[in-house]
Design an enzyme around this catalytic site. Structure first.
Site, PDB file in Angstrom:
ATOM      1  N   SER A  11       0.858  -1.187   0.000  1.00  0.00           N
ATOM      2  CA  SER A  11       0.000   0.000   0.000  1.00  0.00           C
ATOM      3  C   SER A  11       0.886   1.225   0.000  1.00  0.00           C
ATOM      4  O   SER A  11       1.786   1.347   0.843  1.00  0.00           O
ATOM      5  CB  SER A  11      -0.916   0.024   1.228  1.00  0.00           C
ATOM      6  OG  SER A  11      -1.499   1.310   1.397  1.00  0.00           O
ATOM      7  N   GLY A  12       0.633   2.145  -0.919  1.00  0.00           N
ATOM      8  CA  GLY A  12       1.444   3.348  -1.001  1.00  0.00           C
ATOM      9  C   GLY A  12       1.238   4.286   0.168  1.00  0.00           C
ATOM     10  O   GLY A  12       2.203   4.748   0.790  1.00  0.00           O
ATOM     11  N   SER A  13      -0.020   4.590   0.500  1.00  0.00           N
ATOM     12  CA  SER A  13      -0.268   5.506   1.618  1.00  0.00           C
ATOM     13  C   SER A  13       0.228   4.906   2.925  1.00  0.00           C
ATOM     14  O   SER A  13       0.784   5.616   3.783  1.00  0.00           O
ATOM     15  CB  SER A  13      -1.760   5.861   1.706  1.00  0.00           C
ATOM     16  OG  SER A  13      -2.544   4.730   2.026  1.00  0.00           O
ATOM     17  N   GLY A  68      -1.453   5.196  -3.583  1.00  0.00           N
ATOM     18  CA  GLY A  68      -0.160   4.963  -4.223  1.00  0.00           C
ATOM     19  C   GLY A  68      -0.144   3.763  -5.140  1.00  0.00           C
ATOM     20  O   GLY A  68       0.400   3.824  -6.257  1.00  0.00           O
ATOM     21  N   THR A  69      -0.754   2.653  -4.702  1.00  0.00           N
ATOM     22  CA  THR A  69      -0.815   1.488  -5.585  1.00  0.00           C
ATOM     23  C   THR A  69      -1.736   1.755  -6.767  1.00  0.00           C
ATOM     24  O   THR A  69      -1.521   1.229  -7.863  1.00  0.00           O
ATOM     25  CB  THR A  69      -1.287   0.241  -4.814  1.00  0.00           C
ATOM     26  OG1 THR A  69      -2.522   0.528  -4.142  1.00  0.00           O
ATOM     27  CG2 THR A  69      -0.242  -0.201  -3.795  1.00  0.00           C
ATOM     28  N   ASP A  81     -10.942   6.009  -0.733  1.00  0.00           N
ATOM     29  CA  ASP A  81      -9.619   6.397  -0.249  1.00  0.00           C
ATOM     30  C   ASP A  81      -9.519   7.918  -0.241  1.00  0.00           C
ATOM     31  O   ASP A  81      -9.834   8.574  -1.229  1.00  0.00           O
ATOM     32  CB  ASP A  81      -8.552   5.786  -1.162  1.00  0.00           C
ATOM     33  CG  ASP A  81      -7.156   5.820  -0.565  1.00  0.00           C
ATOM     34  OD1 ASP A  81      -6.871   6.715   0.251  1.00  0.00           O
ATOM     35  OD2 ASP A  81      -6.344   4.953  -0.932  1.00  0.00           O
TER      36      ASP A  81
END
Length: 342
Positions: A90-92, A256-257, A251
Site C-alpha cells: 500500500s502506497g499511503s 499509491g498502488t 480512499d
C-alpha cells in the site's frame, strides 16, 4: 486500569488516508516470509478484528504491524491490514510507516535525506525520506513491479449494463473505469455513491475477468479506481482518481498502488515511458507525485517500477486495551458504517 493486553499504536495519515502503525504489544506472526506472515494474519483474523472493528477501529482505518524483516537488505518489515484485505503493498501505508519509523526514532533519521529499505508482503521497496528539523517531510517510495493486465475489457454491471474497464496491478489489484462513462463525478459529495458503485464494479470484474499475480498467490481484484481524463502541463500528466475500497469507502489519498496501476496502464498504452511524471490527485485534492523509474519483466510479464512521493503526519499515540469482562473483545460491525450487502 484492568486489561488483558496492551497494544501500542502511533496514529498517522498520508495525504488524508489513515494508516496507524502498531509499534509494540504484538508478537510477529508465524511465517518464513513476510508474505507468509501476512497470510497468517489474514486467515487468523484475531488481530484484524481487534484493531479494525468497532469500538477500536472502523471502516475508515488501516492498521500496519511492524515486524522484523526477513530479507537482510531491509531495515523493517510490516504487514498491512485494511478493512477487507491484508494486501501485498500500500502506497499511503508505506508513507505512514516510513514517517512513523523516522519521526519516532525507531529508525535513526539522517538529515536532509534518510534512505532505507522496507519489506511489505509484496516485496522490497526502497524509501528516500526528505527530513528537516526532526520531521520526515516527504517520503519517496520505489514501488514493487506494476503491470497492466487487461485493457478495454467489457463487463456487465448491475444497474450500469455493459461498461469498458482496464485491470492492472500496482502493489495491489485494480479495475479502472472512467468516472464520466458511468455517470459519476469525482467530488466529495459523490463519495457514498462512488463507494457503492465501485464495490459493484469490483465484484463484477472479479466474477467476469478475474486476476492472478504471476509471482505470488494474489488472485482477486481488490479495488475499483474511478478516473477523470488526464491533463498535461509542462510535460507532466495530471489525473484525479477515487478508489473504492471494500466493503465500501473512498480512499482519501490519491492511492499509491492505484497511481502505480494507472501508470502501468498508461505505459501499456504508450502514454508514459521511463522518466515520465504523473501527479495523482485525490477526492480531497491531495497529491502523490509519481513517475516511472524503469521497465522490468515479472515472470515473463512486461512491467514498470513506479515511484510514489507523498507526505504523512503523526496525529497521536494510543494504547489499545481489552478488559477481560468486555463482551466485545473482538469488536463488532454494523451496516450503518460498515456496508455488508454491497
Amino acid at each position: 486500569m484492568r486489561t488483558s493486553r496492551v497494544v501500542h499504536v502511533v496514529s498517522c495519515h498520508a495525504e488524508g488516508e489513515v494508516g496507524d502503525v502498531i509499534v509494540g504489544g504484538v508478537a510477529p506472526p508465524p511465517g518464513e516470509t513476510v508474505w507468509d506472515q501476512s497470510r497468517w494474519i489474514a486467515r487468523d483474523e484475531t488481530l484484524r478484528n481487534f484493531v479494525l472493528n468497532e469500538p477500536r477501529g472502523g471502516v475508515f482505518r488501516h492498521v500496519n504491524l511492524l515486524v522484523p524483516p526477513k530479507d537482510p537488505r531491509a531495515q523493517m518489515g510490516w504487514i498491512i491490514m485494511e478493512p477487507a484485505d491484508t494486501p501485498p503493498m500500500s502506497g499511503s501505508n508505506a508513507i505512514c510507516v516510513a514517517t512513523v519509523l523516522l519521526d519516532t526514532g525507531i529508525i535513526p533519521m539522517q538529515e536532509p535525506i534518510t534512505r532505507m529499505v522496507l519489506e511489505p508482503p509484496g516485496g522490497l521497496i526502497e524509501v528516500e525520506a526528505e527530513c528537516r528539523g526532526g520531521k520526515a517531510e516527504r517520503i519517496r517510495v520505489r514501488n514493487v513491479p506494476s503491470f497492466a493486465d487487461r485493457l478495454d475489457a467489457r463487463i456487465e454491471v448491475e444497474g450500469l449494463g455493459t461498461i469498458t474497464v482496464d485491470t492492472a496491478y500496482g502493489g495491489d489489484s485494480f479495475v479502472l473505469v472512467d468516472a464520466a462513462s458511468v455517470g459519476m463525478r469525482i467530488a466529495p459529495d459523490q463519495a457514498r455513491d462512488l463507494a457503492e458503485m465501485g464495490v459493484r464494479i469490483t465484484r463484477a470484474a472479479n466474477e467476469q475477468l478475474g486476476f492472478r499475480h504471476p509471482a505470488n498467490d494474489w488472485s482477486h481484484i481488490s479495488f475499483c479506481q474511478f478516473t477523470d481524463p488526464l491533463s498535461e502541463r509542462d510535460g507532466v500528466l495530471y489525473g484525479r482518481n477515487a478508489v473504492a475500497i471494500r466493503p465500501g469507502k473512498i480512499d482519501r489519498s490519491p492511492t499509491g498502488t492505484g497511481c502505480s496501476a494507472r501508470m502501468a496502464v498508461l505505459h501499456a498504452r504508450g502514454r508514459m515511458k521511463p522518466g515520465d511524471r504523473f501527479v495523482g490527485r485525490s477526492i480531497i485534492d491531495t497529491e502523490f507525485h509519481c513517475s516511472i523509474a524503469d521497465e522490468v519483466e515479472l515472470n515473463g510479464k512486461r512491467a514498470i517500477r513506479p515511484i510514489i512521493s507523498g507526505r504523512a503526519w503523526v496525529i497521536g499515540t494510543k494504547q489499545l486495551m481489552v478488559d477481560p469482562d468486555d463482551p466485545f473483545q473482538n469488536g463488532y460491525r454494523l451496516s450503518d458504517t460498515w456496508p455488508m450487502d454491497l
